[in-house]
Design an enzyme around this catalytic site. Structure first.
Site, PDB file in Angstrom:
ATOM      1  CE1 TYR A 112     -11.418   9.189  20.744  1.00  0.00           C
ATOM      2  CE2 TYR A 112      -9.820  10.969  21.355  1.00  0.00           C
ATOM      3  CZ  TYR A 112      -9.984  10.603  20.223  1.00  0.00           C
ATOM      4  OH  TYR A 112      -9.914  10.903  19.299  1.00  0.00           O
ATOM      5  CE1 TYR A 151      -6.501  13.948  21.261  1.00  0.00           C
ATOM      6  CE2 TYR A 151      -8.610  14.071  21.206  1.00  0.00           C
ATOM      7  CZ  TYR A 151      -7.460  13.908  20.890  1.00  0.00           C
ATOM      8  OH  TYR A 151      -7.456  12.820  19.456  1.00  0.00           O
ATOM      9  NE  ARG A 161      -4.572  16.453  16.826  1.00  0.00           N
ATOM     10  CZ  ARG A 161      -6.100  16.147  15.516  1.00  0.00           C
ATOM     11  NH1 ARG A 161      -6.425  14.580  15.790  1.00  0.00           N
ATOM     12  NH2 ARG A 161      -6.292  16.698  14.623  1.00  0.00           N
ATOM     13  CG  HIS A 164     -11.060  15.574  16.094  1.00  0.00           C
ATOM     14  ND1 HIS A 164      -9.964  16.237  17.349  1.00  0.00           N
ATOM     15  CD2 HIS A 164     -10.016  14.452  16.017  1.00  0.00           C
ATOM     16  CE1 HIS A 164      -9.349  14.761  17.657  1.00  0.00           C
ATOM     17  NE2 HIS A 164      -9.458  14.466  17.609  1.00  0.00           N
ATOM     18  CG  HIS A 166     -10.662   9.672  14.659  1.00  0.00           C
ATOM     19  ND1 HIS A 166      -9.014   9.720  14.064  1.00  0.00           N
ATOM     20  CD2 HIS A 166     -10.870  10.513  15.910  1.00  0.00           C
ATOM     21  CE1 HIS A 166      -8.492  10.104  15.168  1.00  0.00           C
ATOM     22  NE2 HIS A 166      -9.258  10.917  16.555  1.00  0.00           N
TER      23      HIS A 166
HETATM   24 FE   LIG Z   1      -8.931  11.614  18.195  1.00  0.00          FE
END
Ligand SMILES: [Fe+2]
Length: 242
Positions: A112, A151, A161, A164, A166
């Site tokens: 991110y 990640y 995770r 995905h 959000h």
């Molecule tokens: Fe996330």
């Protein structure tokens, strides 16, 4: 149309994750442990405007273009291009036009653009990882982006995770914001993910998008469909309260 308190049907908690899911470690501290106290909503919460449609930029729903920084020719984010689209409907299947749909995601390497994300994976100078659009008259939204990478996170040893994206949805008022995550079909990390597994089993499949050949752009991008149901027997699991 003026909303009234009666227009919001109660949430089906059989479709929703609990406020405390012990395997999802941080919920042990932040999840409410006492019964929630309903707050009576007045007309101002239910009708007050929360965003202006005029504020949207034409590229806001194209994450492959809205973060480009490299020079000539313009750089493009790395990764597998995908289209994400779906319809937002209420419990009766009625389309919900004019909803602000916002998304945020990791880049193709699973990183991110955020200072607390210290995952040892490269940032992409041409990928910002955020987008938004407003549903059309049929309740349809659409984004062009790249498939996010998995990640690691600190929930437990070797926790990863699944891929995905959000989602946040704003209805006509501040009282109608919903937040959730969209997953991808066939991801082996789903069965190991405490966040995904916190949703009751019968409702988990509603969080997984479906590959849709009709949404692909030939020779350019694959397509995934993710429909969102706001209430009722098929309601999409959300993250409210966490
Ligand atoms: Fe996330």
């Amino acid at each position: 149309m003026t909303s009234t308190p009666e227009s919001f049907a109660p949430r089906d908690w059989d479709s929703q994750p609990p406020l405390v899911a012990p395997d999802y470690k941080s919920t042990r501290l932040r999840g409410a442990t006492k019964p929630l106290i309903p707050i009576k909503q007045s007309l101002s919460e239910l009708t007050g405007p929360v965003f202006g449609h005029d504020a949207l930029h034409p590229l806001d729903n194209d994450l492959t273009k809205n973060g480009r920084k490299d020079g000539e020719p313009p750089g493009e984010p790395l990764g597998e291009r995908i289209v994400i689209s779906g319809r937002v409907v209420d419990e009766a299947g009625r389309p919900q036009p004019g909803m602000l749909v916002e998304v945020w995601q990791a880049n193709a390497a699973g990183r991110y653009v955020h200072k607390v994300d210290q995952h040892d994976a490269p940032l992409d100078p041409n990928f910002f990882g955020g987008g938004r659009c407003v549903t059309d008259a049929e309740g349809v939204y659409r984004f062009m982006t790249v498939k996010p990478g998995a990640y690691p996170w600190g929930n437990h040893a070797n926790a990863w995770r699944p891929n995905h994206i959000h989602f946040s949805l704003f209805g006509p008022s501040i009282a109608t914001r919903l937040v959730t995550q969209m997953y991808f079909p066939g991801d082996p990390l789903l069965d190991l993910d405490p966040i995904f597994l916190a949703t009751p089993e019968a409702a988990r499949g509603r969080l997984i998008s479906q590959f849709d050949l009709a949404l692909t752009e030939a020779d350019f991008a694959l397509g995934y469909r993710f429909d969102i149901v706001l209430r009722g027997a098929q309601e999409t699991p959300m993250e409210s309260g966490r």
